[in-house]
Design a protein around this motif. Structure first.
Motif, PDB file in Angstrom:
ATOM      1  N   HIS A  29       0.849  -1.187   0.000  1.00  0.00           N
ATOM      2  CA  HIS A  29       0.000   0.000   0.000  1.00  0.00           C
ATOM      3  C   HIS A  29       0.884   1.236   0.000  1.00  0.00           C
ATOM      4  O   HIS A  29       1.952   1.249   0.616  1.00  0.00           O
ATOM      5  CB  HIS A  29      -0.896  -0.007   1.242  1.00  0.00           C
ATOM      6  CG  HIS A  29      -1.849   1.137   1.327  1.00  0.00           C
ATOM      7  ND1 HIS A  29      -2.724   1.465   0.304  1.00  0.00           N
ATOM      8  CD2 HIS A  29      -2.069   2.042   2.319  1.00  0.00           C
ATOM      9  CE1 HIS A  29      -3.447   2.512   0.672  1.00  0.00           C
ATOM     10  NE2 HIS A  29      -3.068   2.881   1.880  1.00  0.00           N
ATOM     11  N   SER A  43      -4.532   8.585   0.824  1.00  0.00           N
ATOM     12  CA  SER A  43      -4.350   7.453  -0.072  1.00  0.00           C
ATOM     13  C   SER A  43      -5.688   6.981  -0.610  1.00  0.00           C
ATOM     14  O   SER A  43      -6.755   7.357  -0.098  1.00  0.00           O
ATOM     15  CB  SER A  43      -3.671   6.289   0.657  1.00  0.00           C
ATOM     16  OG  SER A  43      -4.590   5.663   1.540  1.00  0.00           O
ATOM     17  N   GLY A  45      -7.579   3.741  -0.563  1.00  0.00           N
ATOM     18  CA  GLY A  45      -7.517   2.479   0.168  1.00  0.00           C
ATOM     19  C   GLY A  45      -8.784   2.257   0.968  1.00  0.00           C
ATOM     20  O   GLY A  45      -9.837   2.815   0.655  1.00  0.00           O
ATOM     21  N   CYS A 127      -3.905   2.530  -5.058  1.00  0.00           N
ATOM     22  CA  CYS A 127      -3.166   3.429  -4.165  1.00  0.00           C
ATOM     23  C   CYS A 127      -1.940   4.012  -4.855  1.00  0.00           C
ATOM     24  O   CYS A 127      -1.670   5.219  -4.768  1.00  0.00           O
ATOM     25  CB  CYS A 127      -2.785   2.705  -2.883  1.00  0.00           C
ATOM     26  SG  CYS A 127      -1.737   1.246  -3.141  1.00  0.00           S
TER      27      CYS A 127
END
Length: 202
Positions: A29, A43, A45, A127
């Motif tokens: 990530h 981000s 996510g 991401c």
């Protein structure tokens, strides 16, 4: 010069394990932060760290992530930019956050990534593709390929960055708590010293 911070994250879970096998490294990530303490970190996510099915654009909360993933590891590196670039990126990130429910994880792009075929669906990102794209839009082109093909491994292998921290999120949060709240500026000094040690400077 100013600095931006790219955090690579290693978290457990089935989906994470699949990504890990595909890209060949533990960090799966990517987070873009305006500061090294990750107070202003964003981000594409999980909206909730404990629920992998719902993903989109979010502001990262390191304490909540630690609660969901006590063993999570972070690798944070700094990246130089101009003051204008940082100001523009800061503005864009905050605008994206205000419109965060218009952004989604690009699930349809994952097969294209495996086939090495550029793919873009409006407001849908992984991401790593989001971070690569926003940097490229502001004149920071780090990779010789379409942003949709950028993976966490590409950020991991970047040469023109400086390692700031690598360890567990618990250690990182503990450092932030001990230093940044006790004496302003001391956390930055501690992280710089840690960076020198890890790079063999002392």
């Amino acid at each position: 010069m100013e600095k931006l911070y790219v955090a690579l994250v290693d978290t457990p879970g089935l989906f994470a394990s699949i990504i890990r096998r595909v890209i060949g490294i533990d960090y799966i990530h990517v987070v873009l932060s305006l500061d090294e303490e990750l107070n202003e970190a964003y981000s594409v996510g999980r909206r909730n760290p404990a629920v992998p099915l719902f993903a989109g654009f979010e502001k990262e909360d390191a304490e909540k992530i630690e609660q969901a993933f006590p063993t999570a590891r972070y690798r944070i590196a700094s990246l130089e930019c101009t003051r204008e670039q940082k100001q523009n990126i800061s503005r864009q990130l905050r605008e994206c956050y205000e419109q965060r429910f218009h952004y989604h994880y690009c699930i349809a792009g994952l097969p294209m990534l495996l086939w090495n075929k550029p793919f873009y669906q409006k407001n849908h990102y992984t991401c790593s593709s989001f971070v690569a794209n926003i940097l490229e839009e502001n004149g920071i082109k780090l990779f010789k390929k379409h942003f949709s093909l950028v993976t966490p491994r590409d950020f991991y292998e970047l040469k023109h960055t400086r390692l700031v921290f690598e360890g567990t999120l618990h250690e990182f949060n503990g450092s932030c708590l001990r230093y940044s709240r006790v004496q302003p500026g001391i956390f930055r000094q501690a992280m710089q010293k840690l960076s020198y040690v890890m790079n063999g400077a002392v």
